[in-house]
Enzyme design. Structure first.
Site, PDB file in Angstrom:
ATOM      1  N   ASP A 143       0.858  -1.186   0.000  1.00  0.00           N
ATOM      2  CA  ASP A 143       0.000   0.000   0.000  1.00  0.00           C
ATOM      3  C   ASP A 143       0.894   1.236   0.000  1.00  0.00           C
ATOM      4  O   ASP A 143       2.026   1.162  -0.467  1.00  0.00           O
ATOM      5  CB  ASP A 143      -0.952  -0.040   1.203  1.00  0.00           C
ATOM      6  CG  ASP A 143      -2.273   0.660   0.923  1.00  0.00           C
ATOM      7  OD1 ASP A 143      -2.246   1.867   0.618  1.00  0.00           O
ATOM      8  OD2 ASP A 143      -3.341   0.014   1.007  1.00  0.00           O
TER       9      ASP A 143
ATOM     10  N   HIS B  62       2.227   1.948  -3.247  1.00  0.00           N
ATOM     11  CA  HIS B  62       1.307   2.873  -3.899  1.00  0.00           C
ATOM     12  C   HIS B  62       1.805   4.308  -3.839  1.00  0.00           C
ATOM     13  O   HIS B  62       1.051   5.234  -4.102  1.00  0.00           O
ATOM     14  CB  HIS B  62      -0.082   2.770  -3.269  1.00  0.00           C
ATOM     15  CG  HIS B  62      -0.738   1.445  -3.480  1.00  0.00           C
ATOM     16  ND1 HIS B  62      -1.981   1.122  -2.965  1.00  0.00           N
ATOM     17  CD2 HIS B  62      -0.316   0.335  -4.136  1.00  0.00           C
ATOM     18  CE1 HIS B  62      -2.295  -0.124  -3.300  1.00  0.00           C
ATOM     19  NE2 HIS B  62      -1.301  -0.614  -4.009  1.00  0.00           N
TER      20      HIS B  62
END
Length: 500
Positions: A297, A320
């Site tokens: 993430d 991310h």
């Protein structure tokens, strides 16, 4: 004596005169429409705005909270020297002079990776917390299995938490304490503590990930523990620790002030769900420096209530990217201000630097600078997404949103995997304002050109900007003409933006 008293009166008169002049100048400035950067309704001048950011940031009030300062204050510097002495002692196995060492082994910790050492850690912590100049020691070369635990303060002065070994969480979610569903290692109520030692914090997250609704879509979505949480603390320093395979987030700083994270390494598989590396919430004056993060993430996520967050020399990937948000979910109010990134390498990531908000929210994100970033094989290096929707069902268009303003992307170079290297998707009802792209150079890995996509993003480009960002200037609402806007609104289906 009278001459001295007269001098003082003269000084007071001069001081009052200067204050009066400053008040008059401020009134004239306000009347002329040049308000504080970030105020609504101001007609921002490009030169003034660029000058504001040219020397490293700060806001128009002169607070300078984005200026980078590598040194601690005098008191903090002395604490760093003491912590260094503890580190040197740990390497040489000689007790530090004047330190009260509390070893978890002395309180019955087995350190074999299978026996539950939670109670031993709690007993050792109670003792260490009661002593001045204490060192809470987790020895190296051993593996301590610890369940959900709260290291609560306040403690006596100059606490050092020396983690040299490995602290590992129970593997089975069924073993988890139901009274602590979202926390594993919680450090709360500490002032001036040092958490360090070169050890490992291992969340044993694989079975938690398998039960995530993002992996198994038949599962109900629910939270999982954060590996390490610093909550309601002041002046805490964390350095030279490795966190890996967290159940969800790895390290969270919440409701805290003046926290510094340095030399932290975070590792988790790129398909591990919701495993943010470092997460900041409801905190101010947070510094993140020299950290290496690769997760499934966001490498770093900055959420509601965060002010004066500084990041420097960050290595991110996979993951991310480095994100502000998400903000405004469920119609909530959010506020983030004074975020600065100076120096990062982001590779093999879905995003580079990003701001993400949900429709329907309220509040603001302002005074943000992302600078000196090298991206390598990143889908979308620069993103503002006011239509963020990480949900199973589509998100419908709404008229309110978190306002995004005074954001600079400066000296961002490298390669993008997708044609839309720069994506500025702002709300029609609450457009982004004062968005600046300066010295940008992005291409596909094969050398092909990429593009900038704007919707309702107002601002300008400065210096060399590749791909071109003319859409920041061309219309009141991004690059769309009023006719195109009206047609787009009529034809727009419910928005379904999953995680970029």
């Amino acid at each position: 004596m009278e001459a001295i008293g007269g001098g003082r009166r003269g000084t007071r008169i001069v001081g009052l005169f200067l204050v009066l002049v400053m008040v008059i100048m401020a009134a004239v400035k306000t009347a002329s429409g040049h308000g504080v950067a970030g105020d609504e309704g101001g007609d921002h001048d490009h030169e003034r705005f660029l000058k504001l950011w040219a020397d490293g940031g700060g806001d128009a009030r002169g607070e300078g909270y984005l200026n980078w300062d590598d040194d601690d204050d005098e008191e903090g510097g002395h604490d760093e020297e003491a912590a260094d002495r503890v580190m040197s002692w740990a390497a040489s196995c000689r007790p530090p002079t004047g330190r009260n060492v509390v070893n978890v082994d002395s309180f019955g910790a087995a350190g074999d990776g299978s026996v539950d050492d939670t109670e031993a850690f709690l007993d050792a912590w109670k003792k260490a917390c009661s002593l001045n100049d204490a060192v809470f020691l987790v020895p190296g070369g051993r593996r301590y299995k610890v369940g959900a635990i709260k290291f609560m303060g306040p403690c006596k002065n100059r606490m050092v938490i020396q983690i040299q070994g490995t602290i590992v969480a129970p593997e089975e979610p069924s073993e988890w304490d139901p009274t602590s569903p979202r926390l594993w290692l919680l450090f709360s109520g500490l002032a001036g503590a040092r958490i360090q030692g070169g050890g490992v914090i291992d969340g044993s997250g694989s079975k938690w990930w398998a039960n995530s609704c993002k992996i198994d879509h038949s599962m109900q979505c629910k939270g999982a523990p954060t590996a390490m949480t610093i909550d309601s603390c002041r002046g805490v320093r964390v350095r030279n620790l490795r966190l890996q395979n967290a159940q969800q987030m790895h390290l969270t700083v919440s409701r805290s002030r003046d926290v510094r994270l340095a030399g932290v390494r975070v590792e988790a598989p790129e398909d591990s769900p919701n495993t943010d590396g470092i997460h900041v919430a409801d905190s101010s004056a947070v510094t993140i420096q020299g950290c290496r993060i690769g997760t499934g993430d966001d490498c770093i996520s900055i959420s509601n209530g965060s002010f004066a967050v500084r990041m420097k020399d960050i290595e991110c990937g996979p993951g991310h990217g480095i994100s502000i948000g998400s903000l405004g979910q469920g119609g909530s109010y959010a506020a983030v201000e004074g975020v600065a990134l100076d120096g990062a390498r982001i590779s093999r990531a879905q995003n580079g630097v990003r701001i993400k908000t949900w429709q329907g929210g309220a509040g603001y994100v302002r005074n943000v600078r992302f600078a000196n970033v090298l991206v390598d094989d990143v889908d979308h290096p620069i993103v503002i997404d006011q239509f963020y929707c990480d949900a199973r069902s589509p998100c419908h268009n709404q008229t309110s949103n978190v306002r995004v303003s005074n954001v600079m992307f400066r000296n961002i170079t490298g390669t993008a995997r997708q044609p839309e290297a720069i994506r500025l998707a702002c709300s029609d009802a609450v457009p982004c304002s004062d968005i600046v792209l300066s010295d940008i150079n992005l291409l596909r890995e094969d050398g092909a050109e990429v593009q900038t996509i704007c919707n309702c993003a107002k601002g300008f480009d400065n210096g060399r900007v590749r791909p071109a960002a003319d859409c920041l200037r061309t219309s009141p609402c991004g690059g769309m003409s009023p006719a195109d806007e009206a047609m787009d609104k009529e034809a727009a289906p419910p928005v379904r933006h999953t995680e970029l």
